[in-house]
Write an enzyme that holds these catalytic residues in place. Structure first.
Site, PDB file in Angstrom:
ATOM      1  N   ARG A 152       0.720  -0.729  -0.126  1.00  0.00           N
ATOM      2  CA  ARG A 152       0.371   0.318  -0.170  1.00  0.00           C
ATOM      3  C   ARG A 152       0.964   1.277  -0.189  1.00  0.00           C
ATOM      4  O   ARG A 152       0.169   2.086  -0.599  1.00  0.00           O
ATOM      5  CB  ARG A 152      -0.832   0.255   1.208  1.00  0.00           C
ATOM      6  CG  ARG A 152      -2.327  -1.089   0.943  1.00  0.00           C
ATOM      7  CD  ARG A 152      -2.716  -1.397   1.894  1.00  0.00           C
ATOM      8  NE  ARG A 152      -2.132  -2.230   3.047  1.00  0.00           N
ATOM      9  CZ  ARG A 152      -2.726  -3.091   3.846  1.00  0.00           C
ATOM     10  NH1 ARG A 152      -4.221  -3.610   3.783  1.00  0.00           N
ATOM     11  NH2 ARG A 152      -2.093  -3.605   4.650  1.00  0.00           N
ATOM     12  N   GLU A 163       4.362 -10.700  14.548  1.00  0.00           N
ATOM     13  CA  GLU A 163       3.731 -10.819  16.092  1.00  0.00           C
ATOM     14  C   GLU A 163       4.215 -12.506  15.998  1.00  0.00           C
ATOM     15  O   GLU A 163       4.984 -13.301  16.631  1.00  0.00           O
ATOM     16  CB  GLU A 163       2.438 -10.796  16.484  1.00  0.00           C
ATOM     17  CG  GLU A 163       1.577 -11.369  17.198  1.00  0.00           C
ATOM     18  CD  GLU A 163      -0.014 -10.552  17.222  1.00  0.00           C
ATOM     19  OE1 GLU A 163      -0.322  -9.885  16.893  1.00  0.00           O
ATOM     20  OE2 GLU A 163      -0.323 -11.135  18.057  1.00  0.00           O
TER      21      GLU A 163
HETATM   22  P1  AMP Z   1       3.891  -2.537  11.465  1.00  0.00           P
HETATM   23  O1  AMP Z   1       5.334  -2.963  10.801  1.00  0.00           O
HETATM   24  O2  AMP Z   1       3.663  -3.626  13.198  1.00  0.00           O
HETATM   25  O3  AMP Z   1       4.049  -1.114  11.698  1.00  0.00           O
HETATM   26  O4  AMP Z   1       3.035  -2.401  11.328  1.00  0.00           O
HETATM   27  C1  AMP Z   1       2.736  -2.144   9.421  1.00  0.00           C
HETATM   28  C2  AMP Z   1       2.438  -2.802   8.874  1.00  0.00           C
HETATM   29  O5  AMP Z   1       1.243  -3.626   9.191  1.00  0.00           O
HETATM   30  C3  AMP Z   1       1.252  -1.248   7.082  1.00  0.00           C
HETATM   31  O6  AMP Z   1       1.739  -2.218   6.013  1.00  0.00           O
HETATM   32  C4  AMP Z   1      -0.453  -2.110   7.469  1.00  0.00           C
HETATM   33  O7  AMP Z   1      -0.688  -2.162   6.619  1.00  0.00           O
HETATM   34  C5  AMP Z   1      -0.423  -2.992   8.343  1.00  0.00           C
HETATM   35  N1  AMP Z   1      -1.157  -3.091   9.548  1.00  0.00           N
HETATM   36  C6  AMP Z   1      -0.608  -3.496  10.821  1.00  0.00           C
HETATM   37  N2  AMP Z   1      -1.568  -3.262  11.671  1.00  0.00           N
HETATM   38  C7  AMP Z   1      -2.841  -2.977  10.420  1.00  0.00           C
HETATM   39  C8  AMP Z   1      -4.373  -2.423  10.641  1.00  0.00           C
HETATM   40  N3  AMP Z   1      -4.911  -2.473  12.067  1.00  0.00           N
HETATM   41  N4  AMP Z   1      -4.884  -1.845   9.639  1.00  0.00           N
HETATM   42  C9  AMP Z   1      -4.411  -2.668   8.854  1.00  0.00           C
HETATM   43  N5  AMP Z   1      -3.288  -2.752   8.272  1.00  0.00           N
HETATM   44  C10 AMP Z   1      -1.853  -2.854   9.374  1.00  0.00           C
END
Ligand code: AMP
Length: 181
Positions: A64, A101
């Site tokens: 995205r 996770e």
């Molecule tokens: P992080 O690495 O935990 O910051 O997660 C970011 C990535 O995971 C991004 O590329 C988002 O597209 C996806 N992502 C994580 N949590 C969500 C959420 N609650 N809703 C949509 N996309 C998420």
């Protein structure tokens, strides 16, 4: 003369509870893109925020981050760097693992995308824990680039990613925020 009505990014993001699993509130940026004004309005705000920042290139994180990053690189006439999941880039590349996770994933970038001293803006749709963004920062900086700002349409501040990037002295810009996961 009629004025164009104000546009709210946050109001155009649909939340899907318990997707992809129980307890997650999925913030779906594709609903923003379904609005014909969505990408243009988002790109305009990002472009406005970048007016005070000097930079050379825009790096978008698969998938995205490609949509918003590529639109912004077109608008601002900057080169676009794709940061991709493992196994997709054909030329000489470097890799960076990051924790999910459950398990580990890997992001990659072409070595030739970043020259020593390049000032790079990082773009993705959302920042949660910041694991994806931090791995991307490592890729760019290990090639001699400097991340001068990171842009996200959505921030989930309770998950700590914004604080984590800021503690690395990286400017974080989010266009809207949601509480919780
Ligand atoms: P992080 O690495 O935990 O910051 O997660 C970011 C990535 O995971 C991004 O590329 C988002 O597209 C996806 N992502 C994580 N949590 C969500 C959420 N609650 N809703 C949509 N996309 C998420």
């Amino acid at each position: 003369m009629s004025k164009t009505p104000a546009f709210s990014i946050k109001d155009n993001i649909i939340t899907i509870p318990n997707y992809p699993k129980e307890g997650i509130m999925f913030r779906d940026v594709s609903s923003l893109l379904e609005n014909p004004r969505g990408l243009r309005e988002t790109t305009s705000i990002f472009a406005q925020k970048l007016k005070v920042i000097k930079f050379d290139k825009i790096a978008g994180i698969e998938a995205r981050g490609f949509v918003f990053g590529a639109a912004l690189s077109d608008r601002l006439n900057k080169s676009f760097i794709p940061i991709r999941k493992k196994g997709k880039l054909p030329r000489k590349r470097i890799s960076q693992d990051y924790e999910l996770e459950y398990g580990v994933d890997t992001l990659e970038v072409h070595e030739s995308s970043v020259a020593n001293g390049d000032k790079v803006v990082l773009v993705d749709d959302l920042i949660a824990t910041g694991g994806t963004a931090s791995a991307s920062v490592k890729l760019i900086t290990s090639l001699g680039g400097e991340i001068v700002a990171s842009l996200f349409v959505i921030g989930l501040p309770e998950l700590g990613g914004v604080d984590s990037l800021e503690s690395q002295k990286i400017t974080v810009i989010t266009l809207c925020e949601f509480d919780g996961k």
